[in-house]
Design an enzyme around this catalytic site. Structure first.
Site, PDB file in Angstrom:
ATOM      1  N   ASN A  11       0.824  -1.298   0.196  1.00 34.50           N
ATOM      2  CA  ASN A  11      -0.261   0.186   0.094  1.00 34.50           C
ATOM      3  C   ASN A  11       0.436   0.950  -0.521  1.00 34.50           C
ATOM      4  OD1 ASN A  11      -1.772   2.240   0.396  1.00 34.50           O
ATOM      5  ND2 ASN A  11      -2.184   1.969   2.646  1.00 34.50           N
ATOM      6  N   LYS A  13       0.130   3.954  -0.105  1.00 35.41           N
ATOM      7  CA  LYS A  13      -0.879   5.387   0.560  1.00 35.41           C
ATOM      8  C   LYS A  13      -0.599   6.696  -0.782  1.00 35.41           C
ATOM      9  CE  LYS A  13       0.890   3.924   4.928  1.00 35.41           C
ATOM     10  NZ  LYS A  13       0.171   3.569   6.168  1.00 35.41           N
ATOM     11  N   HIS A  98      -9.506   1.137   5.076  1.00 39.43           N
ATOM     12  CA  HIS A  98      -8.148   1.517   5.599  1.00 39.43           C
ATOM     13  C   HIS A  98      -8.115   2.481   7.086  1.00 39.43           C
ATOM     14  CE1 HIS A  98      -3.777   2.313   6.249  1.00 39.43           C
ATOM     15  NE2 HIS A  98      -3.762   1.323   6.343  1.00 39.43           N
ATOM     16  N   GLU A 100      -6.825   4.720   7.878  1.00 38.39           N
ATOM     17  CA  GLU A 100      -5.909   6.091   7.766  1.00 38.39           C
ATOM     18  C   GLU A 100      -8.073   6.438   7.574  1.00 38.39           C
ATOM     19  OE1 GLU A 100      -3.045   5.109   5.103  1.00 38.39           O
ATOM     20  OE2 GLU A 100      -2.004   5.008   7.435  1.00 38.39           O
ATOM     21  N   GLU A 165      -5.089  -4.706  10.546  1.00 38.47           N
ATOM     22  CA  GLU A 165      -3.998  -3.854  11.406  1.00 38.47           C
ATOM     23  C   GLU A 165      -4.171  -2.741  12.120  1.00 38.47           C
ATOM     24  OE1 GLU A 165      -1.909  -2.554   7.044  1.00 38.47           O
ATOM     25  OE2 GLU A 165      -3.587  -1.825   7.061  1.00 38.47           O
ATOM     26  N   GLY A 171       2.520   2.279  10.501  1.00 39.25           N
ATOM     27  CA  GLY A 171       3.794   3.459  10.386  1.00 39.25           C
ATOM     28  C   GLY A 171       4.280   3.957  11.931  1.00 39.25           C
ATOM     29  N   SER A 206       3.770  -1.895   9.992  1.00 40.34           N
ATOM     30  CA  SER A 206       5.337  -1.934  10.131  1.00 40.34           C
ATOM     31  C   SER A 206       6.231  -3.089  10.064  1.00 40.34           C
ATOM     32  CB  SER A 206       5.617  -1.526  11.384  1.00 40.34           C
ATOM     33  OG  SER A 206       4.962  -0.081  11.515  1.00 40.34           O
TER      34      SER A 206
HETATM   35  C1  PEP Z   1      -0.479   0.046   6.213  1.00 45.15           C
HETATM   36  O1  PEP Z   1      -0.815   1.503   5.617  1.00 45.15           O
HETATM   37  O2  PEP Z   1      -1.086  -0.744   6.090  1.00 45.15           O
HETATM   38  C2  PEP Z   1       0.640   0.026   7.241  1.00 45.15           C
HETATM   39  C3  PEP Z   1       0.647  -1.363   7.478  1.00 45.15           C
HETATM   40  O3  PEP Z   1       1.467   0.935   6.538  1.00 45.15           O
HETATM   41  P1  PEP Z   1       3.122   0.403   7.532  1.00 45.15           P
HETATM   42  O4  PEP Z   1       3.710  -0.765   6.737  1.00 45.15           O
HETATM   43  O5  PEP Z   1       3.686   1.162   7.158  1.00 45.15           O
HETATM   44  O6  PEP Z   1       2.511   0.296   8.664  1.00 45.15           O
END
Ligand code: PEP
Length: 246
Positions: A11, A13, A98, A100, A165, A171, A206
């Site tokens: 992803n 983003k 997601h 976000e 998640e 992040g 992460s």
């Molecule tokens: C994500 O955007 O779904 C995500 C898990 O980001 P990151 O791997 O940067 O934590």
């Protein structure tokens, strides 16, 4: 087991440029020339890069997905993208819900479900994201929060992917423990078992080359959804290379 092939999904983003997309595809192509893909690979770039990146990933047999879609198939929704617009760019997947989007755009479970239904109607596989906040985990509510999200966000039928998640791990560089991941994925697997379709459950938060082996080796983990580390082809490839053979 073949329909639970490990899925490594990136992803991007709101990152990337045409030059970055070209460089990513070129480098991934170099890896794929050396070794067949160890898992199903999927990249979800910003909408501006779908066409360009898709054209470069198609010959590599790397999948393309979008990061969001609107619930309606067309209409007066300035700035939005409808699910039926995505397959003609080569998308087979779309991320919906997601954290976000949930947090920054106020999307609730009903919205996420409507988007997932729209994706299915357009022939796409939705990747439906769920996950608890740090405060919810600390108060012992992680399973009930995620269970409620799952119930409210999933379409009534159809093939989909679920991504767990934990919001606090996205992040942040913070990782859920292997026991926490196994616990939540087992819980989701039991809940999803009632649907009667095979649903892959991804972990996200992460994920990096250094922890991918442990995470992908956790029971009931069918793949990962990777943010930051999916922007560099070498890191994305290193994560994929950690996938167990199935
Ligand atoms: C994500 O955007 O779904 C995500 C898990 O980001 P990151 O791997 O940067 O934590």
């Amino acid at each position: 087991l073949s329909d639970r092939r490990v899925l490594i999904a990136g992803n991007w983003k709101m990152h990337g440029s045409l030059a970055a997309a070209d460089a990513f595809a070129y480098r991934l192509g170099e890896h794929l020339a050396d070794r067949a893909a160890p898992a199903e690979l999927l990249v979800c770039p910003p909408a501006t890069l779908l066409e360009r990146l898709g054209s470069k990933l198609r010959p590599l047999k790397v999948g393309l997905g979008a990061q969001d879609c609107h619930a309606k198939p067309s209409g007066a929704f300035t700035g939005d993208i409808a699910a039926p617009m995505l397959p003609e760019l080569g998308c087979r997947y779309v991320i919906v819900g997601h954290s976000e989007r949930r947090q920054l755009h106020g999307e609730d479970d009903a919205t996420v479900r409507a988007k997932a239904e729209a994706a299915l109607a357009a022939g796409l596989t939705p990747i439906v994201c769920v996950g608890e906040t740090e405060a919810q985990r600390e108060s012992g509510a992680a399973e009930s929060v995620v269970g409620t999200q799952l119930e409210g966000s999933l379409p009534s039928a159809g093939m989909l992917v679920v991504a767990y998640e934990p919001v606090w791990a996205i992040g942040t560089g913070k990782n859920a423990t292997q026991a926490d991941i196994a616990g939540m994925h087992g819980f989701l697997r039991r809940r999803l078992g009632e649907r009667g379709t095979v649903t892959r459950i991804l972990y996200g938060g992460s994920v990096k080359p250094q922890n991918a082996g442990e995470i992908l080796g956790t029971s009931d983990v069918d793949g990962v959804l990777v943010g930051g580390a999916s922007l560099q082809a070498d890191d994305f490839w290193a994560i994929a290379a950690a996938a167990p053979a199935r």
